[in-house]
Scaffold this motif. Structure first.
Motif, PDB file in Angstrom:
ATOM      1  N   ASP A   1       5.067   1.516   1.378  1.00  0.00           N
ATOM      2  CA  ASP A   1       4.192   2.529   0.788  1.00  0.00           C
ATOM      3  C   ASP A   1       4.937   3.440  -0.190  1.00  0.00           C
TER       4      ASP A   1
ATOM      5  N   ARG B   1       3.276   4.974  -3.189  1.00  0.00           N
ATOM      6  CA  ARG B   1       2.271   6.024  -3.055  1.00  0.00           C
ATOM      7  C   ARG B   1       2.815   7.400  -3.417  1.00  0.00           C
TER       8      ARG B   1
ATOM      9  N   LYS C   1      -4.044  11.870  -4.470  1.00  0.00           N
ATOM     10  CA  LYS C   1      -2.853  11.057  -4.153  1.00  0.00           C
ATOM     11  C   LYS C   1      -2.067  11.631  -2.976  1.00  0.00           C
TER      12      LYS C   1
ATOM     13  N   HIS D   1      -2.847  11.805   0.127  1.00  0.00           N
ATOM     14  CA  HIS D   1      -3.463  11.361   1.384  1.00  0.00           C
ATOM     15  C   HIS D   1      -2.453  10.691   2.316  1.00  0.00           C
ATOM     16  N   PHE D   2      -1.244  10.431   1.820  1.00  0.00           N
ATOM     17  CA  PHE D   2      -0.276   9.724   2.672  1.00  0.00           C
ATOM     18  C   PHE D   2       0.038  10.557   3.919  1.00  0.00           C
TER      19      PHE D   2
ATOM     20  N   SER E   1      -9.592   1.349  -4.599  1.00  0.00           N
ATOM     21  CA  SER E   1      -8.842   1.234  -5.852  1.00  0.00           C
ATOM     22  C   SER E   1      -8.593  -0.225  -6.210  1.00  0.00           C
TER      23      SER E   1
ATOM     24  N   ASP F   1      -6.073  -2.109  -6.006  1.00  0.00           N
ATOM     25  CA  ASP F   1      -4.861  -2.236  -6.811  1.00  0.00           C
ATOM     26  C   ASP F   1      -4.045  -3.434  -6.308  1.00  0.00           C
TER      27      ASP F   1
ATOM     28  N   GLU G   1       1.050  -4.556  -6.264  1.00  0.00           N
ATOM     29  CA  GLU G   1       2.129  -4.889  -5.318  1.00  0.00           C
ATOM     30  C   GLU G   1       2.105  -6.370  -4.946  1.00  0.00           C
TER      31      GLU G   1
ATOM     32  N   ARG H   1      -2.837   0.024 -14.640  1.00  0.00           N
ATOM     33  CA  ARG H   1      -2.485   1.150 -13.774  1.00  0.00           C
ATOM     34  C   ARG H   1      -2.366   2.435 -14.590  1.00  0.00           C
TER      35      ARG H   1
ATOM     36  N   ARG I   1      -6.607   7.940  -7.810  1.00  0.00           N
ATOM     37  CA  ARG I   1      -6.154   7.553  -6.468  1.00  0.00           C
ATOM     38  C   ARG I   1      -4.922   6.653  -6.527  1.00  0.00           C
ATOM     39  N   THR I   2      -4.179   6.644  -5.450  1.00  0.00           N
ATOM     40  CA  THR I   2      -3.129   5.659  -5.295  1.00  0.00           C
ATOM     41  C   THR I   2      -3.703   4.591  -4.377  1.00  0.00           C
TER      42      THR I   2
ATOM     43  N   ASP J   1      -4.277   1.530  -1.805  1.00  0.00           N
ATOM     44  CA  ASP J   1      -3.660   1.123  -0.544  1.00  0.00           C
ATOM     45  C   ASP J   1      -4.150  -0.276  -0.201  1.00  0.00           C
TER      46      ASP J   1
END
Lengths: 501, 404
Positions: A116, A119, A148, A150-151, A409, A411, A414, A440, B397-398, B400
């Motif tokens: 992570d 993040r 961002k 939220h981790f 998202s 995404d 990764e 991104r 947002r990032t 996850d």
């Protein structure tokens, strides 16, 4: 206190604890540490134990959890965050700025090797202004940094330094600020959680028990027989039965998940796109999906409802003549049972997780399809620890059967960027790297859609995976549980409102 | 009469069983279409003789557009059946318009908020002007003329033919492409006009003639009987929620609605299920075999259940309670079937999308819209805009991702 008094006291304590909400996971998380959360079952458990500065409200907007407010600098390059006072960790220590600094630094520390890490990449620096105020400095302008933040946060006082190890004792003795404390890792692999007495907010469930039940059919039965209150993900083939049961309610839990068979492209013969394409052309995905239930075949790394899904990419279908041509072009010939090259049969060592729902059915059907077309398949089913070691760390496999789940998202950087931390298959395509980087970075949603649709097409053309399907995903919860609202990714985000009758 | 019923003709063509004479069952939901179908299946047979059978087949499989086309002719019964199909199409597009207009406005305004210096080629208020095709919609360019022509003629063919093409605006080197946000508004108006024309009315409150009909006015509807339908129209209920506060459903023992209360909504949905289960058990024991065969083949009780839940969901949405609406709509969906068909109507998916969107779940609204793509390819523009909004809202947002 005498032994008898102790026994009575413990009995009284036991009766004081409310009946737990019992939910099933296919696999119990072996560790509970948000720095090393790699599976959805770990993420769900972490949601109960840990908290971030911000979380999602019911409308999926960011709302403070351990933060009370955020002041964004005019140039958007920094922000001051005020922390909620009076919050304590599960061991009674006070939560303060040092914990925020520690978590960011631990995530950024290369020795921690957190998946992570990305993040917190937007954070250039974090400093403490006082015990309950921190300042973040950003790498670039941020419009809504709370989105961002939220981790999950970790307690600085229980670690020796910011280089955190996966094997640290914290993994089985987690301490968070969340509504539930981990009470016990039980012998049957279940995990007992208790409401945290000094929690800084209201919560209604007295206790929660995570039960490991690898067999999905058995999970459904346990729910029907009221030995469970929640089943995180129902197998599509069980949906009709559970929907018809008046003791149970189904809730959509669509996590943007898709299944795949991923090749290890760093080793021959799977470094040859022709071999990967040939294998892809040998698979009848529809017939693999049929016994599992309702779902939809995907052609690339997004679910079909995604704004990034490229509907122009054609579905690869079973095509034996194409696979033969491709294998011949790659130097293979077939005279006997198998395709061979240099006297060696084309062999696929297929690794799957023991606990992945219905993976055995899929592997067996896939083996049958490939063997009938001259490919030797050697399936291996491994447990969680071996999977982590072989696939995540050593990348020692020919092909894996697995599933990725994404938050909204979606995404995929990764997984598909050549430098991606979750790119186990060693996929490399410079054009895709560029597309992912631009996607991104862009602030134009339409451009982002376009870039990622192009990435979808490019990835599909390279066949780094056999993209399989996305399944209809529902959670089943007993009617005895009220106020159930399920977060579309983390599941338990709003469980504080849940109530067990 | 039942002794004379040698063989009931079923819409699904599966109903081939012959009913034996059975003692008359006591009325449970008197004068309702459910009761008529199950206890007096000859009435259904008569309806199929009076009206095109293909229309009912299409309506049963939730293909309202085909049903509308199949119900051809000047006969008043056929016209009422056609109005039923047009009503369904109007409600579908009404809900899609609701989402597209809001998503368009939200996207443009949130994007402007984020990029105040960006040149704007689409007026933020455009979608708010769709109903009247006001000044804001001039940005639609030649497409606006198509809207006007379609509304005037009642024929959306040309508009639909262009539905999957973006509207282009601007003369610069990079023209801005976006999809027509007024499409579903015009389609809803056209379908409403078609329905009302067949009912000799200009607005729903004057469409009482619909309730003068027989089974054709109520079959497969949320309103259980003609009285319900008439009362709803007289009190000016919105067409989508005609049956949401239906007096006939009181026979099922449903509690009064508590607006905005999701727990109460869940209680209502559960009470409905319990009541229908009990009623089905009673029918199993008492109703004629032919009627029960019809029930099983066509899923009549299941159909009523879904229609009623949709009406309740519509009412909650119209009252501004999307979370309450979601309770009804999630209950309404048959999860074993992911597509539009006999088990799930297109309107269900549109309502689900609307309720999710209005709950802030824009990405999940896309999941609900996805099943409409095949049956209604004109939703492409809406999906694109909702996708834009969903991407815009997640930009900060990032991401996850996890295994399994």
């Amino acid at each position: 206190m005498t032994l008898r008094a102790l026994t009575i006291a413990s009995l009284l304590a036991a009766t004081a604890v409310a009946a737990p909400l019992r939910y099933a996971e296919d696999r119990a998380p072996p560790i509970v540490n948000p720095l090393f959360t790699t599976t959805m079952s770990e993420a769900r458990l972490a949601e109960l134990v840990f908290e971030g500065l911000y979380t999602d409200d019911a409308q999926l907007s960011s709302i403070g959890r351990l933060a009370t407010s955020l002041e964004l600098a005019e140039d958007r390059m920094s922000a001051i965050v005020h922390l909620k006072p009076g919050v304590t960790w599960h061991d009674g220590e006070t939560f303060d700025s040092a914990d925020v600094l520690f978590t960011v630094r631990a995530l950024k520390n290369e020795k921690t090797a957190s998946t992570d890490r990305g993040r917190v990449a937007f954070i250039k620096q974090v400093t403490a202004i006082d015990d309950h105020t921190v300042q973040f400095t950003f790498e670039r302008e941020e419009y809504a940094p709370e989105d961002k933040l939220h981790f999950k946060l970790l307690p600085e006082h229980v670690f020796a330094g910011t280089a955190v190890k996966r094997t640290d004792t914290f993994r089985t003795k987690p301490i968070g600020t969340g509504p539930y404390t981990v009470d016990h890792f039980n012998d049957d692999n279940s995990i007992s959680l208790l409401q945290y007495d000094n929690y800084h907010d209201a919560t209604r469930l007295g206790a929660i028990t995570m039960r490991e039940v690898a067999d999905k059919n058995y999970q459904s039965k346990l729910l029907l027989y009221e030995s469970l209150e929640a089943l995180v993900r129902v197998m599509p083939r069980d949906l009709a039965t559970l929907q018809a049961d008046r003791k149970i309610e189904l809730y959509p839990y669509q996590t943007n998940s898709w299944w795949y068979v991923g090749f290890q492209q760093a080793r021959p013969p799977f470094d040859d796109a022709r071999v990967r394409e040939a294998l892809t052309a040998m698979v009848d995905v529809e017939s693999l999906l049929a016994p599992i239930g309702t779902g939809e075949v995907v052609t690339g790394p997004f679910v079909t409802s995604s704004p990034y899904y490229n509907h122009k990419v054609e579905r690869r279908t079973l095509n034996e003549s194409k696979s033969s041509q491709l294998l011949e072009a790659a130097g293979y010939s077939r005279s006997g049972e198998y395709w061979t090259k240099g006297g060696e049969p084309l062999t696929l060592r297929l690794t799957a997780q023991e606990s992945l729902e219905t993976s055995q059915d899929v592997v067996i059907a896939l083996q049958s399809q490939l063997e009938s077309q001259g490919v030797k398949v050697e399936p291996t089913f491994v447990g969680a620890a071996e999977w982590k070691s072989k696939v995540w760390n050593d990348r020692d496999f020919d092909a894996v059967l697995s599933q990725w789940s994404f938050d909204r998202s979606e995404d995929i950087t990764e997984q598909f960027h050549s430098g991606g931390k979750l790119n186990f298959g060693s996929y490399r395509n410079a054009d895709v790297d560029t597309l992912l980087e631009e996607a991104r970075d862009t602030s134009d949603p339409q451009r982002k859609k376009s870039l990622l649709r192009d990435a979808h097409a490019a990835i599909a053309a390279d066949a780094p995976m056999i993209f399989l399907w996305t399944l209809d995903s529902y959670s089943a919860v007993s009617r005895r549980v009220d106020n159930v609202v399920i977060h579309p990714f983390y599941y338990f985000t709003w469980s504080r409102e849940w109530e067990l009758r | 009469m039942r002794a004379a019923l040698h063989c009931t003709v079923a819409v699904s063509a599966l109903l081939t069983g012959c009913g034996d004479p059975a003692p008359p069952a006591g009325p449970t939901l008197p004068d309702t279409w459910l009761q008529a179908m199950i206890e007096e299946p000859t009435r259904f047979e008569q309806l199929l003789e009076q009206t095109p059978r293909e229309g009912w087949i299409a309506l049963h499989r939730n293909d309202a557009e085909d049903a509308w086309a199949a119900f051809e002719g000047p006969d008043p019964t056929v016209r009422r059946a056609r109005a039923r199909a047009a009503w369904e199409m109007a409600r579908l597009h009404e809900n899609l318009a609701r989402i597209h207009e809001s998503a368009e406005f939200a996207y443009l305004s949130e994007r402007r908020e984020r990029n105040p210096d960006e040149p704007q080629s689409i007026p933020i208020e455009l979608a708010r002007d769709c109903a009247q095709l006001g000044a804001g919609t001039e940005a639609l360019g030649p497409r606006r003329a198509l809207h006007l022509a379609a509304r005037e003629s009642g024929d959306p063919t040309e508009l639909l033919a262009r539905a999957q093409e973006p509207v282009q605006t601007g003369e610069g080197p990079v023209p801005v492409a976006w999809f027509d946000p007024c499409l579903h508004t015009t389609l809803a108006q056209i379908w409403d006009a078609r329905a009302l024309r067949d009912l000799d009315a200009t607005q729903w409150s004057e469409a009482g003639a619909w309730a003068d009909g027989g089974l054709e006015s109520t079959l497969f509807a949320a309103w259980l009987d003609r009285i319900d339908l008439r009362k709803a129209m007289e009190r000016g209920a919105s067409p989508g929620s005609f049956a949401a506060q239906s007096p006939a459903t009181r026979a099922l023992g449903l509690p009064d609605r508590v607006p905005g209360d999701t727990r109460a909504a869940r209680g209502e949905a559960r009470t409905l299920d319990d009541a229908l289960d009990a009623w089905r058990q009673r029918l199993d024991a008492e109703a004629p075999e032919a009627g029960m065969t019809l029930e099983r083949d066509l899923g009549l009780i299941r159909r009523f259940r879904q229609e009623w839940l949709l009406a309740r969901g519509t009412l909650a949405l119209e009252d501004g309670h999307p979370a309450e609406a979601l309770v009804f709509l999630d209950h309404a969906r048959d999860v074993a079937d992911r597509n539009v068909g006999p088990a799930n109507s297109a309107r269900l998916f549109a309502l689900l999308a609307a309720a999710r969107f209005e709950s802030g779940r824009d990405r999940e609204a896309l999941d609900a819209l996805h099943p409409l793509s095949e049956a209604h390819p004109e939703v492409l523009g809406l999906r694109e805009r909702l996708g834009d909004l969903s991407v815009l809202r997640a930009l900060t947002r990032t991401g996850d991702s996890k295994e399994n």
